[in-house]
Write an enzyme that holds these catalytic residues in place. Structure first.
Site, PDB file in Angstrom:
ATOM      1  N   TYR A 170       0.660  -1.242  -0.103  1.00 46.90           N
ATOM      2  CA  TYR A 170       0.043  -0.002  -0.069  1.00 46.90           C
ATOM      3  C   TYR A 170       0.647   1.292  -0.061  1.00 46.90           C
ATOM      4  CZ  TYR A 170      -2.754  -3.756   2.543  1.00 46.90           C
ATOM      5  OH  TYR A 170      -3.229  -4.871   2.696  1.00 46.90           O
ATOM      6  N   HIS A 171       1.944   1.280  -0.823  1.00 53.16           N
ATOM      7  CA  HIS A 171       2.617   2.477  -0.787  1.00 53.16           C
ATOM      8  C   HIS A 171       3.266   3.026  -2.213  1.00 53.16           C
ATOM      9  CE1 HIS A 171       4.482   0.503   3.256  1.00 53.16           C
ATOM     10  NE2 HIS A 171       3.463   1.202   3.570  1.00 53.16           N
TER      11      HIS A 171
END
Length: 527
Positions: free
Chosen positions: A466-467
């Site tokens: 999730y980056h």
């Protein structure tokens, strides 16, 4: 047509900061626009509610990538916050900044003024760390940072196992040295999630010069004579034109900000014309340079009654809501973790990060597994692969096409590092500290996989942690989308202020750096 000084698109990690700081001047009229709803859902504010928010499409854009060639043509799920607070309202709350070398490399690459010494004051300005202030930490900022109130015994076992594997115990991943294993500090206040909305927006919602518009999707930025003059948005089924006499500030994130630029006629000219969009600025860098942390999970089964897999939701809710925010309801789930330098590390920075979860996590928790277990996430922090964001359609309601291009680097180094990450995960989980807890391996099912076996496992099971960043890259060269003041090159009155401007990934989670970027951007705007 209503007019504002500043129109901020996206009320996420960056947008809420901007709304707070810019509306502090009572003479400035500020509009904050968010496509999602207000953050009323109580599961947002209870940290452990993250497990229940996974399937809630009302607060999640719930994107899917295009088929990934190096990952068996799988479409990977990319959750992104669609609510006040954005992804800071649905993330695991780990407070991690990265290290000085990350930011010094930004500056060396052309992001002048974004070196470590320049950004540290803005981290400290944002931070309200309950441990107190020192040379590296702030104690009076809006973003509350705290130690976990509740830690599962399995997380303590991970800390001991990490030390048995040769990694130091680290009590502060944002201290002088990032390396080692430890418990994450979290963005919480008194046991509740402290999203950017809770930290920056809620305290100033009553300012008369600040308007917050939810449930409103911006369709494009209005461009007149190479200047952004406002936005066109749709709310309640109606299209509205709103004017910005000062600036339009895009804080829609690494997917939506480049998409919105392209819908507005700013991007690769041939791509825009292919979708029937008039070109205001031919900028091939829009949507390019996409980077993300690919993650591989190692799972073991454990004895009943210790993990969170079958914990009583009734007891968790009772302890949290009726006993003063106590117990497992305050857990961020990813309680422990670590940063290590592998044998392949090319510089002084950690190149692998761990997140330990005292529960079995498969497919982001969307696939519930029977029984009890624990999970160790591992990601390579500095991937060489680059992907891109493209349009699927000129319709603003159509999700952008996400080409993550995981493991796509020509030399195959990213795959080599993911195999190393899986190997190091296995090494930690085999340590004596887990002997009393460890049962059968689940993913992978065998403990004796060679590199070829680990490669197959990674191609079949790796997911995002999730980056996503980089799709409106900041720099001083002609191909950078924004300059070091975050102004879109070639268009006046328009800035991008979110994770999309990061030139490269930092060594860790991206929420705290995004908030820092917005703090500094607000100061640049106000002058």
């Amino acid at each position: 047509m209503k007019e504002f000084d500043y129109i901020i698109v996206g009320a996420g990690s960056a947008g809420c900061v901007l709304a707070n700081r810019l509306s502090a001047d009572p003479q400035r009229r500020v509009l904050l626009v968010e496509a999602g709803p207000r953050d009323w859902n109580p599961l947002i504010h209870m940290p452990a509610g993250i497990a229940r928010l996974v399937r809630n499409r009302r607060v999640n854009w719930s994107y899917d990538t295009e088929p990934e060639p190096a990952l068996n043509q799988r479409r990977l799920w990319w959750p992104r916050g669609k609510v006040l607070g954005g992804s800071s309202s649905i993330n695991a709350m780990c407070y991690v900044r990265g290290v000085c070398g990350d930011y010094d490399r930004w500056a060396q690459a052309g992001a002048t003024g974004w070196d470590w010494d320049s950004v540290l004051p803005w981290f400290r300005r944002s931070e309200g760390n309950r441990r107190g202030a020192d040379a590296l930490h702030g104690a009076d900022g809006p973003l509350q940072v705290a130690d976990l109130r509740h830690v599962n015994p399995l997380s303590h076992a991970f800390l001991l196992a990490g030390q048995q594997a040769g990694h130091a115990l680290n009590e502060d991943f944002n201290g002088p040295d990032q390396l080692g294993v430890g418990l994450y500090q979290v963005t919480q206040k008194d046991g509740a999630r402290c999203s950017s909305a809770a930290a920056y927006l809620t305290p100033v919602r009553q300012r008369p010069n600040l308007q917050v518009l939810t449930g409103a999707q911006v369709e494009r930025v209005q461009i007149d004579d190479a200047r952004a003059t406002g936005v066109v948005l749709r709310v309640g089924g109606q299209r509205r034109h709103l004017r910005a006499s000062g600036e339009v500030l895009l804080s829609a994130g690494a997917i939506n900000s480049p998409q919105l630029l392209m819908l507005s006629g700013i991007g690769p000219a041939d791509h825009l014309r292919g979708h029937g969009i008039d070109v205001h600025l031919d900028q091939p860098g829009v949507g390019a340079n996409l980077q993300d942390h690919l993650d591989i999970c190692t799972l073991y089964r454990t004895v009943p009654g210790v993990s969170y897999d079958r914990a009583s939701e009734l007891k968790i809710g009772f302890d949290y809501f009726l006993r003063g925010r106590r117990g497992a309801g305050t857990s961020n789930v990813a309680e422990a973790g670590g940063f290590v330098r592998s044998r392949y590390a090319p510089d002084e920075r950690a190149d692998i990060q761990f997140h330990f979860v005292p529960a079995m996590l498969d497919d982001h928790g969307r696939h519930r597994l029977p029984g009890d277990g624990y999970t160790l996430h591992a990601c390579y922090l500095h991937p060489r692969s680059r992907g891109h964001i493209g349009l699927a359609s000129s319709d603003p309601r159509a999700p952008a096409r996400i080409h993550a291009n995981y493991l796509g680097d020509a030399g195959g180094f990213d795959l080599k590092m993911m195999i190393e990450a899986a190997r190091l995960s296995r090494d930690i989980l085999r340590q004596p500290a887990f002997d009393r807890w460890r049962r059968a391996p689940l993913f992978p099912e065998r403990e004796d996989l060679d590199d070829a076996g680990l490669e197959a496992f990674i191609r079949a099971k790796a997911e995002t942690i999730y980056h996503p960043i980089g799709t409106c890259r900041m720099g001083s060269d002609a191909t950078a989308v924004v300059d070091p003041q975050l102004r879109v090159r070639g268009i006046d009155g328009l800035r991008v202020i979110d994770a999309s401007v990061m030139p490269t990934l930092v060594s860790g989670n991206t929420n705290a750096p995004t908030i820092m970027i917005a703090e500094r951007a607000a100061a640049l705007i106000r002058g």
